[in-house]
Design a protein around this motif. Structure first.
Motif, PDB file in Angstrom:
ATOM      1  N   SER A 272       0.729  -1.374   0.365  1.00 10.59           N
ATOM      2  CA  SER A 272       0.081   0.063   0.066  1.00 10.59           C
ATOM      3  C   SER A 272       1.315   1.341   0.047  1.00 10.59           C
ATOM      4  O   SER A 272       2.103   1.577   0.278  1.00 10.59           O
ATOM      5  CB  SER A 272      -1.148  -0.353   1.124  1.00 10.59           C
ATOM      6  N   LEU A 273       0.380   2.733  -0.094  1.00  9.99           N
ATOM      7  CA  LEU A 273       1.094   3.128  -0.453  1.00  9.99           C
ATOM      8  C   LEU A 273       0.769   4.603   0.116  1.00  9.99           C
ATOM      9  O   LEU A 273      -0.331   4.796   0.393  1.00  9.99           O
ATOM     10  CB  LEU A 273       1.143   4.215  -1.723  1.00  9.99           C
ATOM     11  N   THR A 274       1.821   5.634   0.430  1.00 11.96           N
ATOM     12  CA  THR A 274       1.282   6.508   1.159  1.00 11.96           C
ATOM     13  C   THR A 274       1.590   7.724   1.248  1.00 11.96           C
ATOM     14  O   THR A 274       3.111   7.769   1.301  1.00 11.96           O
ATOM     15  CB  THR A 274       1.646   6.124   3.229  1.00 11.96           C
ATOM     16  N   LEU A 275       0.989   9.103   0.515  1.00 17.47           N
ATOM     17  CA  LEU A 275       0.872  10.288  -0.541  1.00 17.47           C
ATOM     18  C   LEU A 275       2.128  10.980   1.208  1.00 17.47           C
ATOM     19  O   LEU A 275       1.437  11.122   1.808  1.00 17.47           O
ATOM     20  CB  LEU A 275       0.137  10.647  -0.086  1.00 17.47           C
ATOM     21  N   PHE A 276       2.784  11.387   0.992  1.00 21.13           N
ATOM     22  CA  PHE A 276       4.195  12.430   1.805  1.00 21.13           C
ATOM     23  C   PHE A 276       4.057  13.607   0.934  1.00 21.13           C
ATOM     24  O   PHE A 276       5.057  14.028   1.527  1.00 21.13           O
ATOM     25  CB  PHE A 276       4.623  11.885   2.456  1.00 21.13           C
ATOM     26  N   ASP A 277       4.141  13.811  -0.305  1.00 20.06           N
ATOM     27  CA  ASP A 277       4.336  14.896  -1.559  1.00 20.06           C
ATOM     28  C   ASP A 277       3.816  15.592  -2.650  1.00 20.06           C
ATOM     29  O   ASP A 277       3.875  14.307  -2.996  1.00 20.06           O
ATOM     30  CB  ASP A 277       6.077  15.692  -0.994  1.00 20.06           C
ATOM     31  N   LYS A 278       3.576  16.270  -2.913  1.00 20.90           N
ATOM     32  CA  LYS A 278       2.949  16.734  -3.967  1.00 20.90           C
ATOM     33  C   LYS A 278       3.053  18.052  -4.598  1.00 20.90           C
ATOM     34  O   LYS A 278       3.460  19.127  -3.665  1.00 20.90           O
ATOM     35  CB  LYS A 278       1.730  16.622  -3.752  1.00 20.90           C
ATOM     36  N   GLN A 279       3.830  18.033  -5.928  1.00 19.80           N
ATOM     37  CA  GLN A 279       4.254  18.912  -6.028  1.00 19.80           C
ATOM     38  C   GLN A 279       3.430  19.282  -7.594  1.00 19.80           C
ATOM     39  O   GLN A 279       3.378  18.595  -8.878  1.00 19.80           O
ATOM     40  CB  GLN A 279       6.284  19.386  -7.219  1.00 19.80           C
ATOM     41  N   ILE A 280       3.378  20.876  -7.143  1.00 23.10           N
ATOM     42  CA  ILE A 280       2.787  21.559  -8.943  1.00 23.10           C
ATOM     43  C   ILE A 280       3.797  21.253 -10.040  1.00 23.10           C
ATOM     44  O   ILE A 280       4.555  22.187 -10.097  1.00 23.10           O
ATOM     45  CB  ILE A 280       2.056  22.360  -9.064  1.00 23.10           C
ATOM     46  N   SER A 281       3.697  20.556 -11.255  1.00 23.69           N
ATOM     47  CA  SER A 281       4.894  20.919 -12.816  1.00 23.69           C
ATOM     48  C   SER A 281       3.704  21.874 -13.636  1.00 23.69           C
ATOM     49  O   SER A 281       2.562  22.187 -13.737  1.00 23.69           O
ATOM     50  CB  SER A 281       4.644  19.800 -11.956  1.00 23.69           C
ATOM     51  N   LEU A 282       4.348  21.860 -14.673  1.00 20.70           N
ATOM     52  CA  LEU A 282       4.188  21.961 -15.830  1.00 20.70           C
ATOM     53  C   LEU A 282       3.129  20.836 -16.503  1.00 20.70           C
ATOM     54  O   LEU A 282       2.716  20.086 -15.737  1.00 20.70           O
ATOM     55  CB  LEU A 282       4.932  22.745 -16.991  1.00 20.70           C
ATOM     56  N   GLY A 283       1.663  21.500 -16.804  1.00 14.58           N
ATOM     57  CA  GLY A 283       1.063  20.406 -17.894  1.00 14.58           C
ATOM     58  C   GLY A 283       0.932  19.185 -17.888  1.00 14.58           C
ATOM     59  O   GLY A 283       2.574  19.493 -18.773  1.00 14.58           O
ATOM     60  N   SER A 284       0.859  18.159 -18.540  1.00 14.49           N
ATOM     61  CA  SER A 284       1.015  16.915 -19.375  1.00 14.49           C
ATOM     62  C   SER A 284       2.307  16.620 -19.066  1.00 14.49           C
ATOM     63  O   SER A 284       3.368  15.783 -20.017  1.00 14.49           O
ATOM     64  CB  SER A 284       1.019  17.298 -20.959  1.00 14.49           C
ATOM     65  N   PRO A 285       2.428  15.862 -17.686  1.00 15.67           N
ATOM     66  CA  PRO A 285       4.175  15.083 -17.586  1.00 15.67           C
ATOM     67  C   PRO A 285       3.363  13.635 -18.191  1.00 15.67           C
ATOM     68  O   PRO A 285       2.758  13.047 -17.074  1.00 15.67           O
ATOM     69  CB  PRO A 285       4.907  15.438 -16.611  1.00 15.67           C
ATOM     70  N   VAL A 286       4.203  13.168 -18.481  1.00 15.66           N
ATOM     71  CA  VAL A 286       3.751  12.154 -19.011  1.00 15.66           C
ATOM     72  C   VAL A 286       4.810  10.451 -18.973  1.00 15.66           C
ATOM     73  O   VAL A 286       5.075   9.401 -18.793  1.00 15.66           O
ATOM     74  CB  VAL A 286       3.845  11.700 -20.475  1.00 15.66           C
ATOM     75  N   SER A 287       6.295  11.199 -18.370  1.00 15.74           N
ATOM     76  CA  SER A 287       7.286  10.741 -18.538  1.00 15.74           C
ATOM     77  C   SER A 287       8.227  10.735 -17.398  1.00 15.74           C
ATOM     78  O   SER A 287       9.113  12.273 -17.197  1.00 15.74           O
ATOM     79  CB  SER A 287       8.011   9.951 -19.430  1.00 15.74           C
ATOM     80  N   THR A 288       9.151   9.801 -16.003  1.00 14.37           N
ATOM     81  CA  THR A 288       9.815  10.667 -15.751  1.00 14.37           C
ATOM     82  C   THR A 288      10.935   9.724 -15.346  1.00 14.37           C
ATOM     83  O   THR A 288      10.843   8.637 -15.652  1.00 14.37           O
ATOM     84  CB  THR A 288       9.667  10.690 -14.328  1.00 14.37           C
ATOM     85  N   VAL A 289      12.559  10.248 -14.569  1.00 14.50           N
ATOM     86  CA  VAL A 289      13.096   9.516 -14.314  1.00 14.50           C
ATOM     87  C   VAL A 289      14.500  10.068 -13.577  1.00 14.50           C
ATOM     88  O   VAL A 289      14.335  10.553 -13.631  1.00 14.50           O
ATOM     89  CB  VAL A 289      14.116   8.911 -15.840  1.00 14.50           C
ATOM     90  N   VAL A 290      14.912   9.296 -12.811  1.00 14.66           N
ATOM     91  CA  VAL A 290      15.566   9.288 -11.516  1.00 14.66           C
ATOM     92  C   VAL A 290      16.868   9.129 -11.649  1.00 14.66           C
ATOM     93  O   VAL A 290      17.239   8.351 -12.769  1.00 14.66           O
ATOM     94  CB  VAL A 290      15.395   8.777 -10.128  1.00 14.66           C
ATOM     95  N   TYR A 291      18.006  10.253 -12.123  1.00 15.01           N
ATOM     96  CA  TYR A 291      19.200  10.317 -12.188  1.00 15.01           C
ATOM     97  C   TYR A 291      19.901  10.618 -10.968  1.00 15.01           C
ATOM     98  O   TYR A 291      19.610  11.239 -10.292  1.00 15.01           O
ATOM     99  CB  TYR A 291      19.151  10.859 -13.274  1.00 15.01           C
ATOM    100  N   ASN A 292      21.465  10.876 -11.484  1.00 14.14           N
ATOM    101  CA  ASN A 292      22.349  10.944 -10.763  1.00 14.14           C
ATOM    102  C   ASN A 292      22.124  10.378  -8.936  1.00 14.14           C
ATOM    103  O   ASN A 292      22.536  10.961  -8.179  1.00 14.14           O
ATOM    104  CB  ASN A 292      22.538  12.759 -10.044  1.00 14.14           C
ATOM    105  N   GLY A 293      22.627   9.276  -8.966  1.00  5.44           N
ATOM    106  CA  GLY A 293      22.666   8.397  -8.202  1.00  5.44           C
ATOM    107  C   GLY A 293      20.986   8.787  -7.200  1.00  5.44           C
ATOM    108  O   GLY A 293      21.217   8.740  -5.906  1.00  5.44           O
TER     109      GLY A 293
END
Length: 399
Positions: A103-124
């Motif tokens: 189960s998931l627990t929300l702890f942070d939510k950030q407003i972004s530009l519209g239409s985000p469709v992909s993310t990647v974690v980088y730099n370790g």
């Protein structure tokens, strides 16, 4: 294609403990409730599999009504979900902690530009990058010690005139953020501008700088891709949605960035296979053993599969998953298999770390299926399935 219990030999090769998966789904008019569903895949006493929903977070109170992509941050053990927020100036990126039950627990939510469709974690694990489709942008975010996010950069793009396909190429459409094997560059396929945008990563600050662009054939509409590093070479595979092609590029690292040279291109249904009218290429991933490229095609009922209700003899339409064998010496691809995806519109799919199971989100069916992957790299039986709320867009493994 048939539904069956695994043979004893296949069972021995596929023994797994119960595992968690997460699926994001679109909601809205006619789609039901979108959000994030936690799933549990388990073995039965008779050697089969069960896939069950264990919890559901409604998008309106969590990730958003158009939850479109999930990323697991292996460094910080956080799940990031983006809300595509169709037609809106702003979307969001939500951070979740997971429990042992999945189960998931929300702890942070950030407003972004519209239409985000992909993310990647980088730099370790220091930062996250996002591609924004309708708002023609790439954004970067610092990952805080808590796992939450802080906005860093915004790169926005424009076209001087519509592209070859003016309906789909009216503006730049950034569709994915792809980290290269060295962790020094991010490549962004721009479906609207027919470009691969290449960014260099500053390892000290996590800031991106625009390194170069690489033009693909006009009207291609590059959508998704993945890198392969072999003992002697690095290749980039790019799947283009509008032309329904798959291309391989050899990658050279230069003093100023990446240099790409095309070494192979084919229709996305297979070498020499005619592309059905209305098809739309979607996902491109590597198998865990790096031997195969796996892609998906949508909007064409390439197969008829047995009904999921054993009492119903009516067959169901299914789109295709394509298995390509990779020649590590040249980066060229050859046909291996075209297999049923388990239903319609396999927007995104993923393979477990062991490589013997694939999870497919079927957007038009509201279903997630688990497919067997055989030792020869091919897809086999549908082992388990479950209906979830909304239209599945992304499904990932907790591994």
């Amino acid at each position: 294609m048939h539904f069956s219990r695994l043979s004893l030999a296949s069972l021995a090769a596929s023994q797994v403990a119960a595992v968690t998966l997460w699926a994001a789904s679109y909601g809205g008019a006619g789609l039901g409730d979108g959000g994030v569903t936690s799933l549990k895949l388990d073995k039965t006493g008779t050697g089969g599999y069960t896939l069950k929903q264990t919890s559901f977070l409604n998008g309106s109170t969590s990730c958003g009504a158009q939850s479109s992509w999930l990323t697991k941050d292996a460094w910080n053990n956080v799940i990031y979900c983006v809300d595509e927020a169709w037609g809106a100036a702003n979307g969001s990126i939500t951070s979740f902690h997971s429990s042992p039950s999945g189960s998931l627990t929300l702890f942070d939510k950030q407003i972004s530009l519209g239409s985000p469709v992909s993310t990647v974690v980088y730099n370790g694990g220091a930062a996250l990058a996002a591609a924004h489709y309708d708002t023609s942008a790439v954004t970067t975010w610092e990952i805080l010690p808590s796992g939450g996010l802080k906005a860093m950069q915004v790169f926005r793009y424009k076209l001087t005139a519509p592209g070859t396909n003016p309906t789909r190429q009216d503006v730049p459409h950034e569709h994915e953020v792809i980290l290269d094997p060295t962790g020094c560059f991010i490549v962004v396929p721009d479906l609207g501008a027919d470009l691969l945008r290449i960014f260099a990563i500053n390892k000290k600050t996590s800031m991106l700088s625009e390194s170069s662009t690489f033009a693909v054939a006009p009207g291609s509409g590059p959508r998704h891709g993945t890198f392969l590093k072999t003992a002697d070479a690095t290749y980039l595979f790019v799947l283009s949605e509008l032309s329904n092609t798959i291309a391989s590029y050899s990658v050279a690292y230069t003093a100023t960035g990446l240099s790409l040279t095309q070494v192979f291109i084919s229709g996305a249904y297979g070498v020499g296979v005619e592309i059905p009218t209305g098809a739309g290429a979607a996902e491109a991933i590597l198998s865990p053993d790096n031997k195969y490229l796996l892609t998906s095609e949508r909007h064409v009922a390439s197969f008829q599969i047995p009904n999921f209700d054993p009492k119903n003899s009516t067959t169901l339409p299914s789109d295709a998953l394509i298995v390509w064998t990779i020649d590590h010496a040249t980066g060229k691809l050859s046909n291996a298999q075209r297999a049923p995806a388990g239903g319609m519109n396999p927007r995104q799919f993923s393979v477990n770390a062991k490589g013997d199971l694939a999870a497919v989100g079927l957007q038009d069916d509201g279903r997630v299926v688990i497919l067997e992957r055989k030792k020869d790299g091919s897809f086999g039986d549908i082992l388990a399935s479950v209906m979830i709320a909304g239209s599945p867009t992304s499904v990932i493994w907790d591994e």
